[in-house]
Design a protein around this motif. Sequence first.
Motif, PDB file in Angstrom:
ATOM      1  N   THR A   1     -48.839  -1.535  -5.169  1.00 36.92           N
ATOM      2  CA  THR A   1     -49.472  -2.859  -5.232  1.00 36.92           C
ATOM      3  C   THR A   1     -48.635  -3.940  -4.550  1.00 36.92           C
ATOM      4  N   LEU A   2     -47.426  -3.595  -4.144  1.00 37.85           N
ATOM      5  CA  LEU A   2     -46.548  -4.572  -3.474  1.00 37.85           C
ATOM      6  C   LEU A   2     -46.861  -4.549  -1.984  1.00 37.85           C
ATOM      7  N   ARG A   3     -47.918  -5.250  -1.606  1.00 32.58           N
ATOM      8  CA  ARG A   3     -48.467  -5.163  -0.253  1.00 32.58           C
ATOM      9  C   ARG A   3     -47.573  -5.763   0.820  1.00 32.58           C
ATOM     10  N   THR A   4     -46.639  -6.612   0.431  1.00 34.51           N
ATOM     11  CA  THR A   4     -45.769  -7.258   1.428  1.00 34.51           C
ATOM     12  C   THR A   4     -44.375  -6.640   1.470  1.00 34.51           C
ATOM     13  N   LEU A   5     -44.156  -5.572   0.724  1.00 35.49           N
ATOM     14  CA  LEU A   5     -42.835  -4.967   0.618  1.00 35.49           C
ATOM     15  C   LEU A   5     -42.337  -4.446   1.966  1.00 35.49           C
ATOM     16  N   GLN A   6     -41.116  -4.834   2.329  1.00 35.88           N
ATOM     17  CA  GLN A   6     -40.496  -4.399   3.584  1.00 35.88           C
ATOM     18  C   GLN A   6     -39.232  -3.576   3.345  1.00 35.88           C
ATOM     19  N   VAL A   7     -38.470  -3.926   2.317  1.00 40.57           N
ATOM     20  CA  VAL A   7     -37.220  -3.219   2.020  1.00 40.57           C
ATOM     21  C   VAL A   7     -37.197  -2.839   0.547  1.00 40.57           C
ATOM     22  N   LEU A   8     -36.976  -1.556   0.273  1.00 42.03           N
ATOM     23  CA  LEU A   8     -36.887  -1.045  -1.092  1.00 42.03           C
ATOM     24  C   LEU A   8     -35.619  -0.218  -1.225  1.00 42.03           C
TER      25      LEU A   8
ATOM     26  N   LEU B   1     -44.342  -5.642 -11.759  1.00 42.05           N
ATOM     27  CA  LEU B   1     -44.261  -6.331 -10.467  1.00 42.05           C
ATOM     28  C   LEU B   1     -45.599  -6.384  -9.741  1.00 42.05           C
ATOM     29  N   ASP B   2     -46.665  -6.023 -10.417  1.00 45.52           N
ATOM     30  CA  ASP B   2     -47.970  -5.863  -9.777  1.00 45.52           C
ATOM     31  C   ASP B   2     -48.384  -7.077  -8.948  1.00 45.52           C
ATOM     32  N   LYS B   3     -48.659  -6.818  -7.673  1.00 44.34           N
ATOM     33  CA  LYS B   3     -49.248  -7.779  -6.735  1.00 44.34           C
ATOM     34  C   LYS B   3     -48.363  -8.994  -6.440  1.00 44.34           C
ATOM     35  N   LEU B   4     -47.094  -8.922  -6.779  1.00 41.70           N
ATOM     36  CA  LEU B   4     -46.186 -10.004  -6.404  1.00 41.70           C
ATOM     37  C   LEU B   4     -45.913  -9.934  -4.899  1.00 41.70           C
ATOM     38  N   PRO B   5     -45.603 -11.064  -4.250  1.00 40.53           N
ATOM     39  CA  PRO B   5     -45.396 -11.079  -2.790  1.00 40.53           C
ATOM     40  C   PRO B   5     -43.989 -10.643  -2.371  1.00 40.53           C
ATOM     41  N   ILE B   6     -43.440  -9.671  -3.067  1.00 41.49           N
ATOM     42  CA  ILE B   6     -42.054  -9.256  -2.832  1.00 41.49           C
ATOM     43  C   ILE B   6     -41.911  -8.556  -1.484  1.00 41.49           C
ATOM     44  N   LYS B   7     -40.936  -8.999  -0.697  1.00 39.86           N
ATOM     45  CA  LYS B   7     -40.608  -8.366   0.583  1.00 39.86           C
ATOM     46  C   LYS B   7     -39.376  -7.484   0.457  1.00 39.86           C
ATOM     47  N   ASP B   8     -38.449  -7.876  -0.392  1.00 34.98           N
ATOM     48  CA  ASP B   8     -37.166  -7.174  -0.520  1.00 34.98           C
ATOM     49  C   ASP B   8     -36.906  -6.924  -2.005  1.00 34.98           C
ATOM     50  N   LEU B   9     -36.900  -5.637  -2.388  1.00 33.66           N
ATOM     51  CA  LEU B   9     -36.702  -5.259  -3.783  1.00 33.66           C
ATOM     52  C   LEU B   9     -35.511  -4.313  -3.885  1.00 33.66           C
ATOM     53  N   CYS B  10     -34.496  -4.724  -4.636  1.00 28.25           N
ATOM     54  CA  CYS B  10     -33.306  -3.891  -4.813  1.00 28.25           C
ATOM     55  C   CYS B  10     -33.180  -3.476  -6.275  1.00 28.25           C
ATOM     56  N   LEU B  11     -33.264  -2.174  -6.507  1.00 30.44           N
ATOM     57  CA  LEU B  11     -33.085  -1.604  -7.839  1.00 30.44           C
ATOM     58  C   LEU B  11     -31.966  -0.560  -7.818  1.00 30.44           C
TER      59      LEU B  11
END
Length: 213
Positions: free
Chosen positions: A180-187, A157-167
Amino acid sequence: MEKNDGVLTEEEVSSCLSNLGHSATGLEHVYQFLSAPGRNLNNVSILCNYVHLQKLELPYNKIKDLSCVSHMPYLIILDASHNQLTDFFGFQPPKNLKEVNFSHNQMSVMTHLSAYSSLSKLNLDYNCFSEIGGLLHCASLTHLSLAHNKISCISGLDKLPIKDLCLRGNQIEKIENVETLRTLQVLDLSLNRITSLSGPAESPSAGLHQPGE
């Protein structure tokens, strides 16, 4: 309604179409949306003829083949959740495809999506994926959900503009590779095998859902 052995007919299609508007060329009026949920469909090849669709919803059927999407260059939204798909994006890419829901299918391998630069929202919940891959060229991807698969590590997922990531609900043991997920807001990493929250210290201030929540 007559039984059609799972084959989508032209008569059924006509009852599923909506949103009459201008075609992409502006030269004619066409139906842009088609929704056919829960019809026991296993053959939707007739949709190859509906080249102007922008939104296609086919959830809760028995579909294994979505090659008809190759004939829909203007498609923006695709919902094929709750089907029997095993082929990951088994069609030629519509250039403006933005939202895809493949949750509750039978996919196990993620292939390269370098041609899907417009894809912004991808739902792959409840499949059989064991690793994340093929997404590095999805330059518009902001929402990614891979809940309840078999993923053991966070990668690809390196450097993708992901804001919301659900695992949620995977087999992840440690938090890694999120810095590296600089825009991540919700994990959301709940219902995994994580025993320590050490690891995301250098990551953005995402709203972390802790294990067991």
